[in-house]
Design an enzyme around this catalytic site. Structure first.
Site, mmCIF file in Angstrom:
data_model
loop_
_atom_site.group_PDB
_atom_site.id
_atom_site.type_symbol
_atom_site.label_atom_id
_atom_site.label_comp_id
_atom_site.label_asym_id
_atom_site.label_seq_id
_atom_site.Cartn_x
_atom_site.Cartn_y
_atom_site.Cartn_z
ATOM 1 N N ARG A 139 0.814 -1.213 0.000
ATOM 2 C CA ARG A 139 0.000 0.000 0.000
ATOM 3 C C ARG A 139 0.852 1.270 0.000
ATOM 4 O O ARG A 139 0.330 2.375 -0.192
ATOM 5 C CB ARG A 139 -0.943 0.001 1.216
ATOM 6 C CG ARG A 139 -0.258 0.269 2.533
ATOM 7 C CD ARG A 139 -1.115 -0.081 3.735
ATOM 8 N NE ARG A 139 -2.202 0.848 3.985
ATOM 9 C CZ ARG A 139 -2.114 1.921 4.774
ATOM 10 N NH1 ARG A 139 -0.957 2.223 5.335
ATOM 11 N NH2 ARG A 139 -3.166 2.673 4.975
ATOM 12 N N GLU A 266 -5.005 9.940 5.604
ATOM 13 C CA GLU A 266 -4.861 8.549 5.172
ATOM 14 C C GLU A 266 -5.391 7.569 6.205
ATOM 15 O O GLU A 266 -5.385 6.350 5.965
ATOM 16 C CB GLU A 266 -3.387 8.255 4.871
ATOM 17 C CG GLU A 266 -2.472 8.142 6.085
ATOM 18 C CD GLU A 266 -2.015 9.469 6.680
ATOM 19 O OE1 GLU A 266 -1.103 9.443 7.532
ATOM 20 O OE2 GLU A 266 -2.562 10.520 6.284
ATOM 21 N N ASP A 298 4.762 4.249 14.114
ATOM 22 C CA ASP A 298 3.316 4.442 14.196
ATOM 23 C C ASP A 298 2.616 3.082 14.113
ATOM 24 O O ASP A 298 2.470 2.556 13.032
ATOM 25 C CB ASP A 298 2.810 5.406 13.131
ATOM 26 C CG ASP A 298 3.414 5.157 11.748
ATOM 27 O OD1 ASP A 298 4.481 4.523 11.627
ATOM 28 O OD2 ASP A 298 2.800 5.626 10.776
ATOM 29 N N GLU A 482 7.173 -6.599 5.702
ATOM 30 C CA GLU A 482 7.405 -5.348 6.423
ATOM 31 C C GLU A 482 7.959 -5.550 7.825
ATOM 32 O O GLU A 482 8.840 -4.812 8.267
ATOM 33 C CB GLU A 482 6.074 -4.601 6.483
ATOM 34 C CG GLU A 482 6.090 -3.288 7.207
ATOM 35 C CD GLU A 482 4.695 -2.726 7.373
ATOM 36 O OE1 GLU A 482 4.591 -1.499 7.546
ATOM 37 O OE2 GLU A 482 3.712 -3.503 7.344
#
Length: 534
Positions: A139, A266, A298, A482
């Site tokens: 994304r 977002e 985050d 990730e």
């Protein structure tokens, strides 16, 4: 545009020929339509709409919405489909062959993750850039600031100096154009930056010979520093302004900040729902959520009063040890390059600033009993008690003493070293920057930091554990991701969890750090890791 062409004509002219961009965000452009789409959950991922490309002039779309929204049978989803095109991944024929070695797999991914901005969609939230760049993946379809430093480690090892040079040009362009490097090259990211690592990028560029002179980037380094220190000269003890905090004893340090105090565009609905769970003013919560995003962590219990409640976030109340370490590096880099250019007065000025910051970090953030650096809660006047992997950052930038490095090594071995690498925190929560997740950039900061202080056994141990983690999952899934779970029995078997969105494949900084560590450990079994046949 060829990523090799990063010299010659003015990059500003190149970009203006591609697309005249303005800083309006989707919320600015679409007003109540934006709120209706995000709160109505037209898309599963709130980021989808802010990345959409309008089919016509935004003013005309908003006018059409206002004229039609109250008419019988109006369907918002159909209206959005009629007027917007979701951004799609560029088409790629790449399929990772089974049984391909991990190193070769990473080398083949760079082209898949590279964007060449020959054209720019009109009225898109994407900020145009003059040269090619590498995105994280999934994304995350744009350039991200601190991600890119770790991605470049892999580009260097994969023999991609031209792409590194292109990205150097992009970061210089962003600072020249906006006064700082935004979180990412989107209009909705312009109100904040990320960990300031451009000074470390310059070292990387020089080390691999991808730039002619480090000195050429001194103007951008000074401009970025001015962004982070804006308002510092007029602060009185006990006051704060933007990123700067002046403690009661005269100490000047920095915090993460975002210029806006509205929900992140977002993650609009997510932030609205989070703020509703707090008794604080919603705008305070929004600002702290945004500042948490600026940190790159985050989100994490690191920023929370209650580790299980995101609504308790207080990012702007904390002085982070990693941010101030990175700013120390920026100050020393400006001092070094100024001396190189013959400006001795400026060099001495910035060296004094660096020395003062190093002393302040040692005085305010070091806990002798715990043997670690911690964030400082400036509003409450006390150290935060939760240990995080950020404690290694002073080692990475070289401001810790030898004795502090020895103590930190002992603390990390006892408290943060997990089966799969160095853990982010000791606290289990629903946030992705918490135990049991492990992240590639933190492995590199720790490994490199301990190496610089001759704690080589621990540095190698962290590297070995991380490579095993990445290699095992690659063998099973034929991909890098990730974040990873680091706990025993799961390390290398499953990806990390938590956070606001599903686990992402790709992945830029995992590829970069892993590729560099494979070079540093040629005998590690991960060099022979091969994906299984389907």
């Amino acid at each position: 545009m060829d990523d090799r062409d990063v010299s010659g004509s003015d990059p500003h002219a190149r970009v203006s020929q591609v697309a005249p961009a303005d800083p309006l965000t989707p919320a600015d452009r679409y007003a109540e339509l934006f709120i209706a789409v995000q709160c109505g959950r037209i898309f599963d991922d709130s980021k989808t709409f802010v990345d959409c490309i309008p089919r016509q002039d935004p003013e005309a779309i908003l006018a059409a919405y206002r004229a039609r929204k109250d008419t019988p049978g109006f369907d918002l989803a159909s209206f959005v489909d009629e007027h917007f095109i979701p951004e799609r991944e560029p088409f790629s024929n790449y399929v990772s062959p089974p049984e391909q070695p991990l190193r070769v797999h990473i080398d083949g991914l760079w082209d898949v993750l590279t964007r060449r901005p020959q054209q720019h969609p009109r009225y898109s939230s994407l900020l145009p850039l003059p040269y090619a760049y590498v995105v994280p993946g999934g994304r995350f379809r744009e350039l991200y600031y601190w991600d890119s430093h770790f991605t470049m480690l892999g580009l260097a090892e994969s023999g991609r100096p031209h792409l590194m040079r292109a990205m150097a040009g992009n970061f210089a362009y962003l600072i020249d154009t906006y006064g700082h490097v935004p979180n990412g090259n989107r209009t909705y990211y312009l109100s904040r930056s990320q960990p300031p690592v451009f000074a470390m990028m310059v070292d990387l560029f020089a080390r691999y010979g991808v730039i002619r002179r480090s000195l050429d980037y001194l103007p951008q380094l000074r401009k970025e520093y001015a962004y982070w220190m804006a308002g510092a000269d007029t602060l009185r003890p006990g006051e704060a302004h933007r990123s700067c905090v002046h403690l009661g004893d005269g100490t000047l340090l920095n915090r993460y900040w975002d210029e806006r105090d509205t929900p992140r565009e977002e993650a609009y609905l997510e932030d609205v729902l989070t703020a509703r769970q707090s008794t604080r003013p919603a705008r305070e919560v929004y600002r702290d959520l945004r500042a948490g995003a600026a940190s790159g962590w985050d989100f994490s219990s690191r920023w929370l009063d209650d580790a299980q409640q995101l609504a308790s976030i207080r990012t702007t109340a904390l002085l982070p040890v990693d941010l101030n370490s990175f700013l120390f590096k920026l100050e020393t880099q400006i001092a070094r390059l100024s001396a190189m250019g013959g400006d001795i007065e400026t060099s001495r000025h910035f060296q004094r600033k660096a020395d003062e910051r190093a002393q302040a970090i040692g005085r305010v953030m070091w806990d002798e009993r715990a043997g670690a650096f911690f964030d400082f809660d400036w509003q409450r006047g006390r150290l935060c008690t939760a240990l995080t992997a950020a404690t290694v950052t002073p080692l990475y930038v070289g401001l810790a003493s030898r004795e502090q490095a020895r103590r930190i090594a002992s603390t990390v071995r006892q408290r943060l070293l997990s089966a799969g690498g160095i853990a982010t925190t000791e606290i289990d929560s629903d946030q992705q920057w918490d135990h049991p997740n492990g992240w590639a950039p933190l492995q590199w900061l720790a490994k490199r930091g301990f190496d610089q202080y001759d704690e080589t056994a621990l540095a190698q141990d962290i590297s070995d554990r991380w490579l095993k983690t990445v290699g095992k999952l690659y063998e099973r899934k034929n991909k890098l991701i990730e974040k990873y779970s680091l706990i025993p029995m799961q390390a290398g078997a499953v990806g990390g969890g938590g956070g606001e969105y599903p686990l992402q494949d790709g992945f830029g900084w995992t590829n970069g750090v892993t590729r560099r560590l494979l070079r540093d450990s040629p005998r590690h079994s991960a060099n022979q890791s091969r994906a299984q046949k389907p």
